[in-house]
Scaffold this active site. Sequence first.
Site, PDB file in Angstrom:
ATOM      1  N   GLU A   1      -2.551   7.904  -4.373  1.00 40.87           N
ATOM      2  CA  GLU A   1      -2.961   7.343  -5.668  1.00 40.87           C
ATOM      3  C   GLU A   1      -4.438   7.515  -5.994  1.00 40.87           C
ATOM      4  OE1 GLU A   1      -1.909   3.117  -4.993  1.00 40.87           O
ATOM      5  OE2 GLU A   1      -4.034   2.676  -5.222  1.00 40.87           O
TER       6      GLU A   1
ATOM      7  N   ARG B   1       0.857  -1.185   0.000  1.00 43.36           N
ATOM      8  CA  ARG B   1       0.000   0.000   0.000  1.00 43.36           C
ATOM      9  C   ARG B   1       0.897   1.240   0.000  1.00 43.36           C
ATOM     10  NH1 ARG B   1      -3.530  -2.510  -1.720  1.00 43.36           N
ATOM     11  NH2 ARG B   1      -5.567  -2.986  -0.847  1.00 43.36           N
TER      12      ARG B   1
ATOM     13  N   ASP C   1       4.036   0.025  -7.331  1.00 39.75           N
ATOM     14  CA  ASP C   1       2.729  -0.242  -7.951  1.00 39.75           C
ATOM     15  C   ASP C   1       1.644   0.518  -7.198  1.00 39.75           C
ATOM     16  OD1 ASP C   1       1.064  -1.680  -9.883  1.00 39.75           O
ATOM     17  OD2 ASP C   1       0.240  -2.705  -8.123  1.00 39.75           O
TER      18      ASP C   1
ATOM     19  N   HIS D   1      -1.125   0.571  -9.876  1.00 39.52           N
ATOM     20  CA  HIS D   1      -1.882  -0.419  -9.085  1.00 39.52           C
ATOM     21  C   HIS D   1      -2.452  -1.518  -9.995  1.00 39.52           C
ATOM     22  CE1 HIS D   1      -3.911  -0.741  -4.913  1.00 39.52           C
ATOM     23  NE2 HIS D   1      -3.864  -1.929  -5.479  1.00 39.52           N
TER      24      HIS D   1
HETATM   25  P1  NAD Z   1      -1.651 -11.344   4.175  1.00 42.04           P
HETATM   26  O1  NAD Z   1      -2.651 -10.882   5.181  1.00 42.04           O
HETATM   27  O2  NAD Z   1      -1.658 -12.768   3.725  1.00 42.04           O
HETATM   28  O3  NAD Z   1      -0.157 -11.029   4.699  1.00 42.04           O
HETATM   29  C1  NAD Z   1       0.215  -9.829   5.287  1.00 42.04           C
HETATM   30  C2  NAD Z   1       1.384 -10.143   6.197  1.00 42.04           C
HETATM   31  O4  NAD Z   1       1.893  -8.896   6.685  1.00 42.04           O
HETATM   32  C3  NAD Z   1       1.002 -10.997   7.412  1.00 42.04           C
HETATM   33  O5  NAD Z   1       1.885 -12.097   7.519  1.00 42.04           O
HETATM   34  C4  NAD Z   1       1.175 -10.034   8.575  1.00 42.04           C
HETATM   35  O6  NAD Z   1       1.589 -10.675   9.778  1.00 42.04           O
HETATM   36  C5  NAD Z   1       2.249  -9.107   8.033  1.00 42.04           C
HETATM   37  N1  NAD Z   1       2.364  -7.861   8.787  1.00 42.04           N
HETATM   38  C6  NAD Z   1       1.426  -7.230   9.538  1.00 42.04           C
HETATM   39  N2  NAD Z   1       1.962  -6.145  10.130  1.00 42.04           N
HETATM   40  C7  NAD Z   1       3.259  -6.108   9.741  1.00 42.04           C
HETATM   41  C8  NAD Z   1       4.334  -5.235  10.038  1.00 42.04           C
HETATM   42  N3  NAD Z   1       4.172  -4.198  10.893  1.00 42.04           N
HETATM   43  N4  NAD Z   1       5.533  -5.480   9.459  1.00 42.04           N
HETATM   44  C9  NAD Z   1       5.700  -6.530   8.639  1.00 42.04           C
HETATM   45  N5  NAD Z   1       4.726  -7.399   8.333  1.00 42.04           N
HETATM   46  C10 NAD Z   1       3.517  -7.186   8.886  1.00 42.04           C
HETATM   47  O7  NAD Z   1      -1.809 -10.345   2.947  1.00 42.04           O
HETATM   48  P2  NAD Z   1      -1.386 -10.585   1.425  1.00 42.04           P
HETATM   49  O8  NAD Z   1      -2.527 -11.192   0.706  1.00 42.04           O
HETATM   50  O9  NAD Z   1      -0.047 -11.220   1.373  1.00 42.04           O
HETATM   51  O10 NAD Z   1      -1.288  -9.064   0.934  1.00 42.04           O
HETATM   52  C11 NAD Z   1      -0.298  -8.174   1.441  1.00 42.04           C
HETATM   53  C12 NAD Z   1      -0.657  -6.762   1.059  1.00 42.04           C
HETATM   54  O11 NAD Z   1      -0.540  -6.598  -0.363  1.00 42.04           O
HETATM   55  C13 NAD Z   1      -2.144  -6.402   1.330  1.00 42.04           C
HETATM   56  O12 NAD Z   1      -2.336  -5.974   2.652  1.00 42.04           O
HETATM   57  C14 NAD Z   1      -2.418  -5.313   0.355  1.00 42.04           C
HETATM   58  O13 NAD Z   1      -2.159  -4.077   0.986  1.00 42.04           O
HETATM   59  C15 NAD Z   1      -1.387  -5.536  -0.762  1.00 42.04           C
HETATM   60  N6  NAD Z   1      -2.019  -5.897  -2.041  1.00 42.04           N
HETATM   61  C16 NAD Z   1      -1.695  -5.185  -3.156  1.00 42.04           C
HETATM   62  C17 NAD Z   1      -2.241  -5.505  -4.381  1.00 42.04           C
HETATM   63  C18 NAD Z   1      -1.874  -4.761  -5.639  1.00 42.04           C
HETATM   64  O14 NAD Z   1      -2.558  -4.915  -6.666  1.00 42.04           O
HETATM   65  N7  NAD Z   1      -0.820  -3.975  -5.629  1.00 42.04           N
HETATM   66  C19 NAD Z   1      -3.178  -6.555  -4.458  1.00 42.04           C
HETATM   67  C20 NAD Z   1      -3.473  -7.278  -3.294  1.00 42.04           C
HETATM   68  C21 NAD Z   1      -2.895  -6.948  -2.092  1.00 42.04           C
END
Ligand code: NAD
Length: 333
Positions: free
Chosen positions: A262, A233, A257, A294
């Site tokens: 944004e 994000r 991305d 994105h």
């Molecule tokens: P997920 O919930 O499976 O994993 C997130 C991980 O981050 C978890 O293991 C959690 O413990 C960890 N986390 C929480 N707080 C943290 C911190 N302070 N420091 C480090 N790690 C921490 O989520 P995911 O499906 O792997 O997605 C991750 C992120 O990717 C989403 O939250 C979303 O913001 C982003 N995303 C972006 C797109 C895109 O198109 N660019 C699409 C989907 C998701």
Amino acid sequence: MRIAVFSTKPYDRTFLDKANEGHGHELVYLDARLTAETAPLAAGFAGVCAFVNDKLDAEVLQLLHAKGTRLIALRSAGFNNVDLPETERLGMTVARVPAYSPHAVAEHAVALVLSLNRMTFRAYNRVREGNFSLDGLLGFDLYGKTVGVIGTGKIGLIFADIMHGFGCKILAYDPFPSPDAKAFVEYVALDRLMGEADIVSLHCPLTPETDHLIDSSAVAQMKDGVMLINTGRGRVIDTKAVIEGLKSGKIGRLGLDVYEEEEHLFFQDLSQRVISDDQFMRLTTFHNVLITGHQAFFTAEALTNIADTTIANITAFESGSGTLHRVAADKIA
Ligand code: NAD
């Protein structure tokens, strides 16, 4: 159920219509992004379907609730754009798509790494102009380099797997280390990761703890010439600090991305308009910065899963049976 679908693009319509076959919901597609100004468009709709840059703050939620909306069906995994305590106070249900294709996002992060390393986006333009000089295109072998993965959830672990396949050493930071992490993922403290990684990739959600996680002191800790990738994000990065890092050479390559402001830019064609975000435009002036709008999630498989889960959430809410991927302030299903 009657659903007002905000921030609709043609591809959303295609995939949602297909997923809705057999469910029979009345989907009304709106181009508008959901804000306090556009919330009245949802008057009388029991459900609102929203995407990542729709704004669901207390004001918008109260406007929606007053006109009969009870379900917020997010077409995303992230829900940082929703004031969850306010939805609970109002008795509204929020549903999301917990996982649609972690591969899509992880693979896009890898695409940013590869393009930035070998500057293929610059080479593409050069060759088309008959410029076959290699100056400025020098890359490095990924083999043997150290990759720092911040956030080892679904996406972070797939990214780690792929980078390990290139022969990289994987360091990871996550306050909740995953039992699914392979043996080659070495969990370390954040400052060690920052100090040792040649490539740092962000895969954590946006939370109060990760808001501007990459600030000037984090940048200072990184290796000289580090490659920084953000497909998480936008607000996880303090853009100002990163611009200073690029100017000093501390950050050698930056792949984004997502961007913290944004919602005023992405998912629309602004090519005939003047873009007033000076910070964003400054980012685009660096030769070693690659920004995509994105699009990491944007694969056919992901759009199919997003549409199927969104429609299933709506049906489950309406019928009271089936799986409803509900988001609550204290519990995520
Ligand atoms: P997920 O919930 O499976 O994993 C997130 C991980 O981050 C978890 O293991 C959690 O413990 C960890 N986390 C929480 N707080 C943290 C911190 N302070 N420091 C480090 N790690 C921490 O989520 P995911 O499906 O792997 O997605 C991750 C992120 O990717 C989403 O939250 C979303 O913001 C982003 N995303 C972006 C797109 C895109 O198109 N660019 C699409 C989907 C998701």
